[in-house]
Motif scaffolding. Sequence first.
Motif, PDB file in Angstrom:
ATOM      1  N   ALA A  11       0.936  -1.274   0.498  1.00  0.00           N
ATOM      2  CA  ALA A  11      -0.603   0.581   0.019  1.00  0.00           C
ATOM      3  C   ALA A  11       0.364   0.958   0.193  1.00  0.00           C
ATOM      4  O   ALA A  11       0.418   2.377  -1.162  1.00  0.00           O
ATOM      5  N   HIS A  33      -9.401   2.382   4.096  1.00  0.00           N
ATOM      6  CA  HIS A  33     -10.318   0.553   4.345  1.00  0.00           C
ATOM      7  C   HIS A  33     -10.249   0.748   5.374  1.00  0.00           C
ATOM      8  O   HIS A  33     -10.370   0.802   6.937  1.00  0.00           O
ATOM      9  N   GLY A  34     -11.886   0.822   5.192  1.00  0.00           N
ATOM     10  CA  GLY A  34     -13.477   1.051   6.433  1.00  0.00           C
ATOM     11  C   GLY A  34     -12.950   2.191   8.006  1.00  0.00           C
ATOM     12  O   GLY A  34     -13.132   2.383   8.717  1.00  0.00           O
ATOM     13  N   THR A  35     -12.172   3.156   7.009  1.00  0.00           N
ATOM     14  CA  THR A  35     -12.722   4.786   7.470  1.00  0.00           C
ATOM     15  C   THR A  35     -13.425   6.031   6.298  1.00  0.00           C
ATOM     16  O   THR A  35     -13.576   5.184   5.399  1.00  0.00           O
ATOM     17  N   PRO A  41     -10.746   6.457  -3.477  1.00  0.00           N
ATOM     18  CA  PRO A  41      -9.955   5.206  -4.179  1.00  0.00           C
ATOM     19  C   PRO A  41     -10.755   5.475  -5.388  1.00  0.00           C
ATOM     20  O   PRO A  41     -10.299   5.560  -6.404  1.00  0.00           O
ATOM     21  N   ARG A  42     -12.541   5.478  -5.308  1.00  0.00           N
ATOM     22  CA  ARG A  42     -12.573   5.754  -6.776  1.00  0.00           C
ATOM     23  C   ARG A  42     -12.575   7.228  -7.562  1.00  0.00           C
ATOM     24  O   ARG A  42     -13.005   6.879  -8.758  1.00  0.00           O
ATOM     25  N   ARG A  93      -7.398   3.197  -1.201  1.00  0.00           N
ATOM     26  CA  ARG A  93      -8.000   1.929  -0.753  1.00  0.00           C
ATOM     27  C   ARG A  93      -7.701   1.098   0.449  1.00  0.00           C
ATOM     28  O   ARG A  93      -8.676   1.172   1.119  1.00  0.00           O
ATOM     29  N   GLU A  94      -6.435   0.767   0.308  1.00  0.00           N
ATOM     30  CA  GLU A  94      -6.250   0.291   1.061  1.00  0.00           C
ATOM     31  C   GLU A  94      -5.574   0.682   2.735  1.00  0.00           C
ATOM     32  O   GLU A  94      -6.012   0.343   3.466  1.00  0.00           O
ATOM     33  N   GLY A 127     -13.746   5.899   2.635  1.00  0.00           N
ATOM     34  CA  GLY A 127     -12.757   4.492   2.106  1.00  0.00           C
ATOM     35  C   GLY A 127     -13.369   4.043   0.973  1.00  0.00           C
ATOM     36  O   GLY A 127     -12.524   3.260  -0.085  1.00  0.00           O
ATOM     37  N   THR A 128     -14.441   4.163   0.767  1.00  0.00           N
ATOM     38  CA  THR A 128     -15.585   3.709  -0.048  1.00  0.00           C
ATOM     39  C   THR A 128     -15.049   4.659  -1.721  1.00  0.00           C
ATOM     40  O   THR A 128     -14.437   4.356  -2.964  1.00  0.00           O
ATOM     41  N   THR A 148      -5.133   2.395  -5.711  1.00  0.00           N
ATOM     42  CA  THR A 148      -5.242   0.945  -5.267  1.00  0.00           C
ATOM     43  C   THR A 148      -4.991   1.442  -3.740  1.00  0.00           C
ATOM     44  O   THR A 148      -5.107   1.025  -2.322  1.00  0.00           O
TER      45      THR A 148
END
Length: 222
Positions: free
Chosen positions: A19, A89-91, A98-99, A85-86, A94-95, A82
């Motif tokens: 990451a 993640h979960g924060t 990255p997109r 995203r790592e 986080g979705t 990417t």
Amino acid sequence: MSTTTTHTTHTARTARTTARTRLVCAVAATPLWTVVALTQAATREGFDITRHPLSALSNGSLGWLQIANFLAVGTLLVIGSTGLREALHGTPGGTWVPRLVGAAGIGMVLAGVFVMDPADGFPAGTPYGPPSALTWHSYAHFAAGSVTFAALIAACYVLARRFGRLHDRRYAALALAGGTALLLGNGWAMAGGVAGTLTLAVGVMTAMLAVSLIADRLRRGL
């Protein structure tokens, strides 16, 4: 320590290293774009950043330099997304962060593939004023640019909300400034404002800088 625990720890450490490496790509995107684009803007005959968008540098005998810049920086942003995203993640954010950064990268790659038409005296020898008719690849370039701008603006605002919720005022302000600079810079350019191509360039670089600095913060936190 059990074999399972050791394996899990090693896997987690490897994931963090991967990451961090990917986040370096997001960090590197802004300086690469800025140095390559502004060096050309300052040295290529007939180019005036107050009249010509940086995308126009993809034309002419040295146009391959800016095309390569688009492709390389877009690829760095996609890879960097990417890593985001790592790291996120979960924060909060986080979705979508990255997109959106990935979408901005894809837009830049496509902007490199589809070159805008020569116009307004650049490259040297081109008639002044807009082209009499736009080609399909110029329309495709503008569409790709619109995707990049919209995605960068949105990514910055999502990051501003994230850091605001975490009470990190410095990075919230950084992200907000990046998104707003691009929103206003692009809006001014689209409205035909004086030196609109300059405000757009400043807006893009400011938004990209915000993403790169935040990616570096996240990298150091892994």
